[in-house]
Design an enzyme around this catalytic site. Structure first.
Site, PDB file in Angstrom:
ATOM      1  N   GLY B 150      11.763 -39.255 -11.404  1.00 17.60           N
ATOM      2  CA  GLY B 150      10.474 -38.944 -10.807  1.00 17.60           C
ATOM      3  C   GLY B 150       9.343 -39.253 -11.775  1.00 17.60           C
ATOM      4  CB  CYS B 151       5.758 -39.889 -11.173  1.00 18.82           C
ATOM      5  SG  CYS B 151       5.435 -38.612  -9.928  1.00 18.82           S
ATOM      6  CE1 TYR B 152       2.460 -34.614 -12.045  1.00 19.71           C
ATOM      7  CE2 TYR B 152       3.699 -34.174 -10.046  1.00 19.71           C
ATOM      8  CZ  TYR B 152       2.489 -34.292 -10.704  1.00 19.71           C
ATOM      9  OH  TYR B 152       1.318 -34.103 -10.016  1.00 19.71           O
TER      10      TYR B 152
END
Lengths: 350, 350, 350, 350
Positions: B150-152
């Site tokens: 994921g991005c985070y």
């Protein structure tokens, strides 16, 4: 009889905001609007949005005339620039509300350290009252000189005070309280520089003064320390949001075990009962649009059961509750007016 | 021989970004671009900026044809939607890179709890390799199925990993590590909803899923726990920045005493030596504009001597290093290409 | 053998964009990057997004060394500043591409009138070739000195040229052609001023130099006049869009009766056949996002049957097709390369 | 006695703006706030910024109750939806201000043609008064049913009317008057769609309905035709600015020879004398920030001596002077109040 109000530093962002708000205040008459750069010009020529029927002009800083003909003087000057002006104004009978940081730190040595500039005299520092009305109203009412709080301190202190007062914090020894803060660009002032160029800020987001070096840190620690009755340390990182106004502090507070979200909300509501500018809630998306254009501080509370941390989202308009609006709120208290006089605007949406 | 690459879910933001990047990749030939809603339409008619000489069309999801005629299949589907597709694709000989969260959590029960949906089979979960190349390259090279991070998690894990690996963290027992994260709006996807309406987002800034309820939490904790060799707890609050792209994680890490800023920077540089996408520095204004449009992760390090906390500012483009670019970086590793193939674009400035 | 390219004025927005684009150009080696303010500094220290493996530095303006060691010199200086530099460079064997307006106007008196500054020598003005490749390729190929067009002129001329060449305009005698243009803020340059302050530009939209006083007017009129074989008058109003990049010209062209939208589109497609950077269409929402980051000019055509006016929406990235990209396109032509070399980037979306 | 005001369609952008403005109006009491989707909910729960002491709720559309208990009913419904509601309300004794386009076109066939929907009855169309107070105050004062003007028509008509009334236009026969208009996104309404998604709008600028097909065209032509006493044709192209509020019309008016800029400004000032919401000037940078948040229309005039064209920059806040503010201005006239009651807010700056 209207309050005669003057503004020194009337052409910066907080000065202009004071003009806008005081122009609509039912109990105020604007007197001197001091701007050396624009002295002699019509306010409406420099700021077309202030082209009102009253047709104000900017003037030069004749301190004596201002002091003698004003009931209250607002100083909206850069830090270090208020010290001399206040030293003179204090000789007269007017009340003074200083929006700079020059009278916020009680300890002159601390000021010297953070601002690299000699502090005001200790007697003036002692005389100055830190102007956060929800916490300090009694002192504000009888003050002559108000040190109007900084924008980050306002959101931070209002978000944390109820926890301290109710002894709900449980911070590990020798650890700081984490405050991750974000501000719109008007906090950087009106003078153009490379960091406020539209092309640098738009489509961007940045941290600055990371590592605990922002000058609002000693101010927050001082006021929270007074509330706590002991030293208080924060870890504070400011960020720049690509919007003109608005400020959010996200606070990470370890709280005592066995307290529920409901109890915490009740504690905040109780602490701020009768405070019309404070909104306590627990929103799915606490945001800035709800407060921009108002003197409100919205505090959204989120207890994480997994970790025992309370996440506090404290949001204000940095130019209103974080500066000019709070200054007027202080003025209202000093002159016995309802705290909300002239400060009842709703947020513009969308 | 070029790598034949297909994309399932080719019309969402990460799918479109895969098309843009793979179209310019010197070793790739785009094969199937699956979008049920747009099947039969020219890509350039739906997305004028992708109106290229190759004149691609969107197609229907014929899994068998895709699997047989592709060397690699990218899945750019919403979470829960990749499980069935991967179960089928895995029967064939193609490599699979899944950009959803369906194969990131190793523990099926944990997936079920956070996503309220049955997990993929444990054998598939076991087979999936978490695709963060700077930490996991050896496994990625021999993987068939990649769970693209994921991005985070990408920004968070890259920012924290060197501290864990060098045992520099000194977090109080039973306390979490604080990660305050901010993302551009493209992270919310392409489907319009009230929270992505321009009038709601612009001039605004909001927190969401405060209180430790965001689904990227278990992913970050899993990967940091693997690095640490023990359970790892974070306090994570995401915020929405009014920009289309870009993501910043501000991490508040209590570190061991007596370590200097220089030693910390050296430790990070050493951990990431030979990693061309990781930039280690200590900038006065770490920002997003420097990384938007690139596959880079910029990590800016700021030790606060007063508190002993290290502030880590980790910045990525959420659609590139946080999604499609990292997926291609994984593909490069899986096919023995230089990690940077097709990913050398500089940031557009201003 | 790579083309050795130098840039004088390498730290402004068009200079930095030249570095970004030339750095990725397969046939170019960057030689001198002249910036007096930053001479001696690493490019990557001033512009972190240009922190590339090549590790370039900014240098001082040693014209002789530059001229002797460069195949082509790009001048990205403010107007009036190129005149002296070109006078010197022309003595050497390098090719010169000037991005300022100093060599665009053929008539020195006209330059003097609009720029309030003496023009370059008439012989240099005569020698300069106006560098709009889609119209002037033959001359560009054999030129030594290119006057690279302005941003507004590029979008305007490309949008109108096919109508003139096909004699489709039917403008009432003594009336101008109306061009309503809008540009992103990077067109105003990198030096901060009150009109580029984020707080002034964001949430705003403004017209400037209304009433026919913008300096791009004589440039547009000159080039359209050459195409028309007679004087050509425009009514031009520029506006500022709160975005960093992108430029749109909305052109109101009265056209000959009895021509259909289809015939007009065919006429444009025919005029621009083989021109890979020109996209002719008739979109429901012609926009800037489709062209930002590219060297394309998108021309959307809309015939109003009620009035007989053709509305032409011509869109470019002001820093690429409107400046640095077009300069490289000119370089490609001058050195016998395919026009698209180094200019094939797709737009970043979203 | 306060005016009892109700709003049907109270949860859209113009409805919410009516609530915000009427809540602060000294002579108004809000009665029914009709929103079928939100009936029963507190206004402050749906719109936290409207969480006022009055604690309003949204209600269902009980037309009879509304009509009997309201002095004035505002309709803030999508076009075609007001026809039935007005047909019922007109039976009662309340005044009606319709913010949709359903009663603006006097010719039912014209409405049918542009809106693809049957028009209201001719008697109702005849009864409706076009509510642009600066031009039509006498009729508004005695009206029962107001057709509140569209946003683009308001800025356009106010910008052009003085030229028509003073017979200063000199448009070539069979040619239209060019109006190039730009609006913020709130004009597209609150319902999310792909064209209002933040990622599509931000960093972008687009034209739409180019070629003379926007529905505000017949409205502008009708009203200018009435002023001119003959048919009036415009060439109108709307554009979308990436801001939530604000609208600018740039008008290209060929004017009679031998008139000076000063004479033109005097003519406008004379036409609008006593009109407190109209500001006539000739600014170097006419913008939107000066009007956003106000009921003002700023008209900046620029005569081009070279061409004989007058460039008129007419700027409003599309939700205030272009919708809800003008509706209240009409209400003030209908009830004998000063036109500015409740509409004296200054623009928020910055």
């Amino acid at each position: 009889m209207k309050i005669k109000a003057s503004i020194i530093g009337a052409s910066g962002y907080t000065g202009v905001e004071l003009i806008r708000l005081l122009n609509a205040h039912p109990n105020v008459k604007l007197q001197y609007l001091v701007s050396e750069n624009n002295a002699g010009s019509k306010v409406g020529d420099i700021y077309p949005h202030l082209d009102t029927a009253d047709n104000y002009s900017f003037s030069n800083p004749d301190i004596e005339a201002i002091a003698k003909n004003s009931d209250v003087v607002f100083l909206a000057l850069p830090h270090t620039k208020s010290i001399t002006a206040v030293s003179k104004l204090i000789e007269y009978n007017c009340k003074i509300i200083d929006l700079s940081s020059d009278f916020r730190l009680k300890n002159g040595a601390n000021y010297q350290k953070w601002y690299q500039h000699p502090a005001a005299s200790q007697s003036l520092l002692d005389q100055a009252v830190y102007g956060i009305p929800e916490i300090n109203a009694a002192n504000i009412k009888r003050a002559t000189l108000i040190a109007n709080p900084g924008c980050y301190p306002t959101a931070s202190i209002l978000g944390i005070a109820p926890l301290i007062k109710n002894q709900l914090l449980d911070i590990p020894l020798n650890h700081p309280l984490v405050i991750d803060a974000k501000s719109g660009v008007s906090g950087a002032g009106k003078t153009p520089n490379p960091h406020t160029h539209f092309c640098e800020v738009s489509n961007n987001f940045s941290a600055y003064q990371a590592g605990g070096i922002h000058r609002h840190i000693p101010e927050i620690e001082q006021e929270l320390g007074i509330l706590a009755g002991k030293d208080f340390t924060i870890q504070f990182t400011p960020h720049l949001i690509p919007i003109p106004r608005g400020l959010m502090a996200t606070i990470y507070a370890p709280v005592k075990k066995n307290i529920s979200q409901t109890e915490i909300i009740d504690c905040y509501k109780s602490f701020y009962q009768h405070q019309e500018f404070i909104k306590i809630n627990s929103l799915p998306r606490p945001d800035l649009k709800t407060v921009i254009g108002t003197n409100n501080c919205n505090i959204s509370l989120h207890l994480d059961q997994r970790t025992g941390y309370l996440i506090i989202i404290s949001a204000i308009d940095n130019l209103i509750k974080g500066a000019s609006g709070q200054a007027i709120q202080n003025m209202n208290l000093m002159f016995g007016l309802p705290e909300t006089s002239g400060l009842t605007q709703l947020a513009i949406y969308p």
